[in-house]
Design a protein around this motif. Structure first.
Motif, PDB file in Angstrom:
ATOM      1  N   ARG A   1      -3.188  -6.008  -9.801  1.00 16.44           N
ATOM      2  CA  ARG A   1      -2.045  -5.810 -10.704  1.00 16.44           C
ATOM      3  C   ARG A   1      -0.903  -6.767 -10.374  1.00 16.44           C
ATOM      4  NH1 ARG A   1      -0.606   0.372 -12.313  1.00 16.44           N
ATOM      5  NH2 ARG A   1       1.457  -0.582 -12.341  1.00 16.44           N
ATOM      6  N   SER A   2      -0.564  -7.625 -11.336  1.00 14.78           N
ATOM      7  CA  SER A   2       0.460  -8.635 -11.047  1.00 14.78           C
ATOM      8  C   SER A   2       1.868  -8.049 -11.081  1.00 14.78           C
ATOM      9  CB  SER A   2       0.339  -9.804 -12.030  1.00 14.78           C
ATOM     10  OG  SER A   2       0.590  -9.346 -13.324  1.00 14.78           O
ATOM     11  N   ASP A   3       2.003  -6.819 -11.565  1.00 10.86           N
ATOM     12  CA  ASP A   3       3.334  -6.197 -11.531  1.00 10.86           C
ATOM     13  C   ASP A   3       3.599  -5.490 -10.194  1.00 10.86           C
ATOM     14  OD1 ASP A   3       1.415  -4.236 -12.034  1.00 10.86           O
ATOM     15  OD2 ASP A   3       2.765  -3.019 -13.252  1.00 10.86           O
ATOM     16  N   ILE A   4       2.643  -5.532  -9.287  1.00  6.09           N
ATOM     17  CA  ILE A   4       2.863  -4.975  -7.945  1.00  6.09           C
ATOM     18  C   ILE A   4       3.167  -6.122  -6.988  1.00  6.09           C
ATOM     19  CG2 ILE A   4       1.736  -3.816  -5.980  1.00  6.09           C
ATOM     20  CD1 ILE A   4       0.210  -2.096  -8.050  1.00  6.09           C
ATOM     21  N   GLY A   5       4.338  -6.043  -6.334  1.00  7.40           N
ATOM     22  CA  GLY A   5       4.760  -7.123  -5.434  1.00  7.40           C
ATOM     23  C   GLY A   5       4.598  -6.784  -3.963  1.00  7.40           C
ATOM     24  N   VAL A   6       4.754  -5.505  -3.628  1.00  8.78           N
ATOM     25  CA  VAL A   6       4.695  -5.061  -2.231  1.00  8.78           C
ATOM     26  C   VAL A   6       3.965  -3.716  -2.189  1.00  8.78           C
ATOM     27  CG1 VAL A   6       6.037  -4.465  -0.172  1.00  8.78           C
ATOM     28  CG2 VAL A   6       6.936  -6.156  -1.756  1.00  8.78           C
ATOM     29  N   ILE A   7       3.228  -3.490  -1.109  1.00  4.21           N
ATOM     30  CA  ILE A   7       2.513  -2.223  -0.939  1.00  4.21           C
ATOM     31  C   ILE A   7       3.096  -1.503   0.282  1.00  4.21           C
ATOM     32  CG2 ILE A   7       0.253  -1.149  -0.452  1.00  4.21           C
ATOM     33  CD1 ILE A   7       0.063  -4.563  -1.799  1.00  4.21           C
ATOM     34  N   VAL A   8       3.391  -0.226   0.107  1.00  8.45           N
ATOM     35  CA  VAL A   8       3.914   0.597   1.200  1.00  8.45           C
ATOM     36  C   VAL A   8       2.849   1.626   1.570  1.00  8.45           C
ATOM     37  CG1 VAL A   8       5.658   2.311   1.842  1.00  8.45           C
ATOM     38  CG2 VAL A   8       6.323   0.290   0.510  1.00  8.45           C
ATOM     39  N   LEU A   9       2.572   1.722   2.863  1.00 10.01           N
ATOM     40  CA  LEU A   9       1.598   2.696   3.355  1.00 10.01           C
ATOM     41  C   LEU A   9       2.336   3.743   4.175  1.00 10.01           C
ATOM     42  CD1 LEU A   9      -1.444   3.308   3.625  1.00 10.01           C
ATOM     43  CD2 LEU A   9      -1.505   1.750   5.564  1.00 10.01           C
ATOM     44  N   THR A  10       2.103   5.031   3.867  1.00 11.19           N
ATOM     45  CA  THR A  10       2.806   6.083   4.602  1.00 11.19           C
ATOM     46  C   THR A  10       1.956   7.354   4.646  1.00 11.19           C
ATOM     47  OG1 THR A  10       4.964   7.174   4.843  1.00 11.19           O
ATOM     48  CG2 THR A  10       4.106   6.975   2.599  1.00 11.19           C
ATOM     49  N   GLY A  11       2.536   8.421   5.182  1.00 12.28           N
ATOM     50  CA  GLY A  11       1.827   9.698   5.262  1.00 12.28           C
ATOM     51  C   GLY A  11       2.689  10.823   4.703  1.00 12.28           C
ATOM     52  N   THR A  12       2.058  11.873   4.246  1.00  8.97           N
ATOM     53  CA  THR A  12       2.800  13.009   3.695  1.00  8.97           C
ATOM     54  C   THR A  12       3.540  13.770   4.805  1.00  8.97           C
ATOM     55  OG1 THR A  12       1.312  13.328   1.828  1.00  8.97           O
ATOM     56  CG2 THR A  12       2.492  15.274   2.573  1.00  8.97           C
ATOM     57  N   GLY A  13       4.768  14.198   4.500  1.00  7.19           N
ATOM     58  CA  GLY A  13       5.523  15.066   5.409  1.00  7.19           C
ATOM     59  C   GLY A  13       6.361  14.301   6.413  1.00  7.19           C
TER      60      GLY A  13
ATOM     61  N   PRO B   1       2.757  -8.598   0.716  1.00  6.73           N
ATOM     62  CA  PRO B   1       3.081  -7.873   1.940  1.00  6.73           C
ATOM     63  C   PRO B   1       2.690  -6.396   1.876  1.00  6.73           C
ATOM     64  CG  PRO B   1       4.953  -9.190   1.203  1.00  6.73           C
ATOM     65  CD  PRO B   1       3.947  -9.195   0.080  1.00  6.73           C
ATOM     66  N   VAL B   2       2.203  -5.893   3.013  1.00  7.53           N
ATOM     67  CA  VAL B   2       1.903  -4.466   3.158  1.00  7.53           C
ATOM     68  C   VAL B   2       2.823  -3.933   4.267  1.00  7.53           C
ATOM     69  CG1 VAL B   2       0.132  -2.730   3.612  1.00  7.53           C
ATOM     70  CG2 VAL B   2      -0.509  -4.910   2.540  1.00  7.53           C
ATOM     71  N   ILE B   3       3.613  -2.918   3.923  1.00  5.80           N
ATOM     72  CA  ILE B   3       4.601  -2.381   4.865  1.00  5.80           C
ATOM     73  C   ILE B   3       4.194  -0.978   5.299  1.00  5.80           C
ATOM     74  CG2 ILE B   3       7.021  -1.702   5.180  1.00  5.80           C
ATOM     75  CD1 ILE B   3       7.830  -3.760   3.122  1.00  5.80           C
ATOM     76  N   ALA B   4       4.142  -0.759   6.617  1.00  6.40           N
ATOM     77  CA  ALA B   4       3.911   0.596   7.135  1.00  6.40           C
ATOM     78  C   ALA B   4       5.258   1.311   7.188  1.00  6.40           C
ATOM     79  CB  ALA B   4       3.283   0.531   8.525  1.00  6.40           C
ATOM     80  N   MET B   5       5.364   2.417   6.462  1.00  2.00           N
ATOM     81  CA  MET B   5       6.584   3.238   6.489  1.00  2.00           C
ATOM     82  C   MET B   5       6.243   4.442   7.372  1.00  2.00           C
ATOM     83  SD  MET B   5       8.778   4.575   3.237  1.00  2.00           S
ATOM     84  CE  MET B   5       7.839   5.999   2.683  1.00  2.00           C
ATOM     85  N   VAL B   6       6.584   4.341   8.650  1.00  2.00           N
ATOM     86  CA  VAL B   6       6.088   5.304   9.645  1.00  2.00           C
ATOM     87  C   VAL B   6       7.056   6.475   9.782  1.00  2.00           C
ATOM     88  CG1 VAL B   6       5.361   5.628  12.033  1.00  2.00           C
ATOM     89  CG2 VAL B   6       4.827   3.486  10.858  1.00  2.00           C
TER      90      VAL B   6
ATOM     91  N   CYS C   1      -0.510  -3.697   9.446  1.00  2.00           N
ATOM     92  CA  CYS C   1       0.414  -3.967   8.335  1.00  2.00           C
ATOM     93  C   CYS C   1       1.351  -5.127   8.690  1.00  2.00           C
ATOM     94  CB  CYS C   1       1.240  -2.720   8.025  1.00  2.00           C
ATOM     95  SG  CYS C   1       0.279  -1.416   7.229  1.00  2.00           S
ATOM     96  N   ASP C   2       1.883  -5.786   7.662  1.00  2.00           N
ATOM     97  CA  ASP C   2       2.729  -6.962   7.896  1.00  2.00           C
ATOM     98  C   ASP C   2       4.059  -6.602   8.532  1.00  2.00           C
ATOM     99  OD1 ASP C   2       0.997  -8.981   6.613  1.00  2.00           O
ATOM    100  OD2 ASP C   2       1.335  -7.743   4.839  1.00  2.00           O
ATOM    101  N   LEU C   3       4.607  -5.475   8.156  1.00  2.65           N
ATOM    102  CA  LEU C   3       5.899  -5.022   8.679  1.00  2.65           C
ATOM    103  C   LEU C   3       5.804  -3.531   8.965  1.00  2.65           C
ATOM    104  CD1 LEU C   3       8.238  -6.677   5.987  1.00  2.65           C
ATOM    105  CD2 LEU C   3       7.896  -7.512   8.319  1.00  2.65           C
ATOM    106  N   THR C   4       6.627  -3.058   9.911  1.00  3.99           N
ATOM    107  CA  THR C   4       6.684  -1.618  10.180  1.00  3.99           C
ATOM    108  C   THR C   4       8.134  -1.159  10.161  1.00  3.99           C
ATOM    109  OG1 THR C   4       4.679  -1.626  11.553  1.00  3.99           O
ATOM    110  CG2 THR C   4       6.193   0.219  11.847  1.00  3.99           C
TER     111      THR C   4
END
Ligand code: 2NE
Length: 270
Positions: free
Chosen positions: A52-64, A106-111, A126-129
């Motif tokens: 999807r070209s409208d997605i520029g960055v991906i954030v990976l996280t967990g519930t709670g 970029p893939v960002i870990a939102m820890v 991930c590229d950034l944390t």
């Protein structure tokens, strides 16, 4: 913030907001441990993010607010791997590592809590944390009968140095977000209530930058470490850029028009 669902999955949430795709491991009852299905879900979502070209960055996280990810789900660990619903042992989180590494965005870990075991490896890849103050980092592999001698250790050593990487794996201690930041494996630490705002701000800043420049920087930083595969991905993008040039079009046009190509008309830069 109005996140809209991109696709429904069993083990993850997959949402979109203003150019940002957010993948949330949604298994809070096991501190967001992953089983094979979780990784299949994330791999499918990553494919969509890539396309999807409208997605520029991906954030990976967990519930709670307890865990980002606690690694492999020990309830389904069997002989030869983590057992899927058909009884097949798998270690398909490694495919996710490759997908994060290959992702031309970029893939960002939102820890947001524990990043432990295979969950620690995920943030490392991930590229950034970006971490909340309550986040805790660490390895457990050698305590629970596992290890990741791939990105989870050798790429980690690029962040924290060889001595610290060995300490993290040999002792299996836990580290605070501040300690992780001081070691160089976390980019910034914010109060939990600011975690998503801060992450979205970083995403928006990145999305103001040139996507091609960001892509090539990621490829170049990977290529130094990833051997032939890293070089292949860097080279693939060089080919893509060449295909954008008139010089490459001339080769194809000449072939189709059954004439010699006129390559000499193109400049030879110093
Ligand atoms: C994360 C941690 C340190 C949290 O401790 P605590 O005391 O705050 O919570 P608790 O009670 O241990 O955990 C809460 C619930 O989550 C489950 C627990 O069993 C517990 O469930 P209930 O008793 O309330 O029902 N839970 C937590 N982590 C789980 C997991 N990984 N699998 C299944 N259930 C889990 C503490 O929970 C902890 O140390 N967790 C285990 C971390 C771990 O060892 N992960 C696997 C490492 S190996 C790996 O991930 C791996 C690899 O090394 C290489 C390749 C692929 C994977």
């Amino acid at each position: 913030r109005n996140w809209t669902t991109i696709k429904e999955y069993e083990d993850i949430k997959f949402e979109f907001f203003e150019g940002i795709a957010k993948i949330t491991i949604n298994r809070p009852e096991v501190y967001n441990a992953f089983r094979p299905q979780t990784n299949f879900d994330m791999l499918d979502a990553m494919d969509i993010c890539r396309e999807r070209s409208d997605i520029g960055v991906i954030v990976l996280t967990g519930t709670g607010d307890k865990a980002f990810c606690s690694g492999g789900d020990q309830n389904v660990k069997g002989v030869g791997g983590y057992i899927d619903e058909h009884g097949v042992p798998r270690l398909n989180v490694l495919d996710l590592h490759k997908a994060i590494r290959s992702m031309p965005k970029p893939v960002i870990a939102m820890v947001n809590g524990y990043a432990i075991g295979g969950g620690h490896v995920l943030h490392v890849v991930c590229d950034l944390t970006i971490a909340s103050e309550n986040a805790k980092f660490g390895q457990t592999g050698p305590k629970v009968g596992s290890f990741d001698a791939g990105f989870g250790s050798n790429y980690l050593a690029r962040h924290v140095g060889q001595k610290k990487a060995r300490e993290i794996w040999f002792l299996c201690k836990q580290y605070t977000a501040k300690e992780a930041e001081d070691m160089g494996m976390v980019n910034t630490v914010v109060p939990l209530e600011r975690l998503e705002d801060e992450t979205v701000e970083w995403c928006k800043t990145i999305m103001m930058r040139s996507p091609m420049a960001i892509r090539m920087i990621k490829r170049g930083l990977n290529a130094e470490l990833d051997g032939q595969r890293g070089l292949m991905e860097f080279a693939g993008d060089a080919t893509m850029m060449y295909y954008l040039m008139e010089e490459a079009q001339e080769g194809k046009n000449a072939f189709l028009e059954k004439r010699d190509p006129e390559f000499q008309k193109f400049p030879k830069f110093p």
